[in-house]
Scaffold this active site. Structure first.
Site, PDB file in Angstrom:
ATOM      1  N   HIS A 138       0.832  -1.202   0.000  1.00  0.00           N
ATOM      2  CA  HIS A 138       0.000   0.000   0.000  1.00  0.00           C
ATOM      3  C   HIS A 138       0.868   1.254   0.000  1.00  0.00           C
ATOM      4  CE1 HIS A 138      -3.278   2.757   0.802  1.00  0.00           C
ATOM      5  NE2 HIS A 138      -4.112   1.755   0.609  1.00  0.00           N
ATOM      6  N   HIS A 139       0.432   2.228  -0.789  1.00  0.00           N
ATOM      7  CA  HIS A 139       1.215   3.468  -0.918  1.00  0.00           C
ATOM      8  C   HIS A 139       1.276   4.244   0.399  1.00  0.00           C
ATOM      9  CE1 HIS A 139       3.378   6.494  -2.986  1.00  0.00           C
ATOM     10  NE2 HIS A 139       2.859   6.302  -4.181  1.00  0.00           N
ATOM     11  N   ALA A 140       0.394   3.935   1.335  1.00  0.00           N
ATOM     12  CA  ALA A 140       0.440   4.618   2.631  1.00  0.00           C
ATOM     13  C   ALA A 140       1.733   4.319   3.379  1.00  0.00           C
ATOM     14  CB  ALA A 140      -0.764   4.207   3.483  1.00  0.00           C
ATOM     15  N   ASN A 310       5.795   8.613   3.096  1.00  0.00           N
ATOM     16  CA  ASN A 310       5.708   9.384   1.857  1.00  0.00           C
ATOM     17  C   ASN A 310       6.281  10.778   2.093  1.00  0.00           C
ATOM     18  OD1 ASN A 310       3.895   7.835  -0.307  1.00  0.00           O
ATOM     19  ND2 ASN A 310       3.118   7.352   1.729  1.00  0.00           N
TER      20      ASN A 310
END
Length: 472
Positions: A138-140, A310
């Site tokens: 997941h990009h989180a 991120n």
């Protein structure tokens, strides 16, 4: 416990329905570099031994009560490796076409939010006896630069490194609702303290955006309030995906870059523009105006990152698919990319991360749902999402198995249903094309268009090269 920053949380808020915000990481292993060859039990054991090297693999998210703050990461006391590592055989004959079709099926499912948000499929049966690790992450958890750190931790530098010994792991119980509420109230003052400087930065950005908007010249970058020209990729998402990937010689890309006096990223963007142009021409709607691509840009250097997350932001760049001549397209792309860099340097203090950090969870989630209902009409991600990540220059190993190829791509979104991402690895320039299955029926056509555009630029570079340059 670690709280998600604004961009981390945004990746979770954008999830839902047919929008999957997990990224795709593929490492293709060559078992012939191990005298004992391939072994599934051995691979399973390696995951068991190395899980502690990637702490995010054991982190699940928990929401903050009443939406008072962004969610938190906590260790999952019920972590079960077998729920995350699966085994599958690629359909015969195990070529790239069969493999990519399998990846489409693997990708097009949401991750279980009651567990850590990742899953790895061990794909056996590839041609040449190779095996692929297809990971949904997941990009989180991380941006592309952070994934490089994960690669360095999980894989070996050499095939002769000593086996990793996993330390004992005893996770605490999940925090109660009362604890999570207390943490949110504790963190509230620091969040409120960011309001004034962020508001000033946003005000300055609005002023700068207005100055840019006064000039319609394509030498200035597109801004958030400028709508991208309509195209077939601006639609709502279905539940199915199309995927293809291919390796290009990195030396050829560097040759074009050096000879024609542009950056590798300029070459990449120009080839993406050429691929999109060719695809739209075949669809009977050649572009008559520059398109707009969303492009991630690094904010925090890798050395300054305390933990995965991120730390990148995004900005917009003109995608010159409207230009037929490959050299003119490359020159225009170079000017566009330089303008975007200058724009980002002036406005990064009011980027999406700074703003989302302050907005309430319910407001962001509501906007995300509205964007989904309107099939991406907010125009947030414009026409196409592009990314170019420089990967490891030296080969990596899982035990004694050499990583032969490495591919990676991000997600697609409502309103921006095409993603073209390249990761370099050793001497490879590895391209992935991810698209919605309704918006793009055949991603291999886009990949072929990229290849044709690359070959055009390579031929032009070699035609201009001096004998001395050709010798090197």
């Amino acid at each position: 416990m670690r709280r998600l920053n604004g961009v981390d949380a945004l990746m979770l808020y954008l999830d839902g329905g047919s929008a999957y915000n997990h990224t795709l990481k593929i490492s293709v292993l060559d078992p012939s570099t191990d005298p004992d060859g391939w072994s599934w039990p051995k691979a399973r054991q390696m995951f068991e031994e190395r899980a502690h090297l990637l702490p995010v693999f054991r982190l699940r998210y928990l929401p903050t009560p009443l939406g008072l703050h962004h969610p938190i990461w906590v260790e999952d006391p019920e972590f079960d490796l077998d729920a995350h590592v699966r085994r599958v055989v690629c359909p015969a004959p195990g070529g790239m076409a069969e493999f990519c079709a399998l990846v489409e099926q693997i990708y097009a499912h949401p991750l279980d939010r009651d567990r850590p948000l990742w899953q790895t499929w061990v794909v056996e049966g590839l041609d040449g006896g190779r095996v692929a690790l297809v990971t949904l992450l997941h990009h989180a958890y991380s941006d592309g630069v952070g994934v490089l750190d994960m690669l360095a931790a999980f894989y070996n530098d050499t095939p002769d490194e000593a086996p990793v010994v996993a330390p004992p792991w005893e996770p605490p119980p999940l925090p109660s609702t009362r604890q999570r509420l207390g943490w949110a109230l504790r963190d509230l003052p620091s969040r409120l303290g960011k309001i004034a400087p962020t508001v000033r930065a946003v005000r300055d950005r609005v002023r700068i955006e207005r100055e840019f908007a006064k000039d319609g010249d394509r030498r200035v970058p597109p801004t958030f309030d400028r709508s991208a020209p309509p195209g077939p990729f601006q639609r709502g998402l279905s539940r199915s995906r199309r995927f293809s990937c291919e390796s290009f010689p990195l030396a050829e890309v560097r040759e074009v870059s050096k000879t024609l006096g542009v950056t590798i990223n300029d070459v990449f963007l120009a080839c993406v523009a050429g691929a999109v142009r060719r695809y739209l021409e075949r669809c009977g709607s050649p572009p008559t105006d520059a398109m707009v691509a969303t492009m991630p840009l690094a904010v925090t250097p890798a050395a300054e990152r305390a933990h995965p997350g991120n730390y990148s932001s995004v900005d917009y760049v003109w995608l010159r698919a409207d230009i037929a001549d490959p050299l003119e397209r490359l020159h225009a792309t170079h000017l566009a990319a330089e303008a975007t860099k200058q724009h980002f340097a002036q406005t990064k203090d009011a980027d999406v991360g700074a703003v989302v950090e302050l907005l309430p969870e319910r407001l962001i989630s509501g906007l995300a749902r509205a964007n989904a209902r309107t099939k991406g009409r907010f125009d947030t991600f414009k026409n196409v999402v592009v990314s170019n990540v420089p990967g490891p220059r030296e080969p990596r190993y899982l035990g004694r198995w050499r990583v032969d190829q490495w591919f990676s791509t991000g997600q697609i979104s409502h309103g921006a249903t095409l993603n073209m991402t390249v990761w370099s690895y050793c001497d490879q320039f590895n391209l992935c094309v991810m698209a919605d299955a309704v918006a793009v029926r055949n991603t291999w056509e886009l990949l072929g268009g990229f290849r044709a555009s690359h070959e055009e630029l390579l031929a032009a570079a070699r035609a201009q090269a001096t004998p001395k340059e050709m010798a090197t």
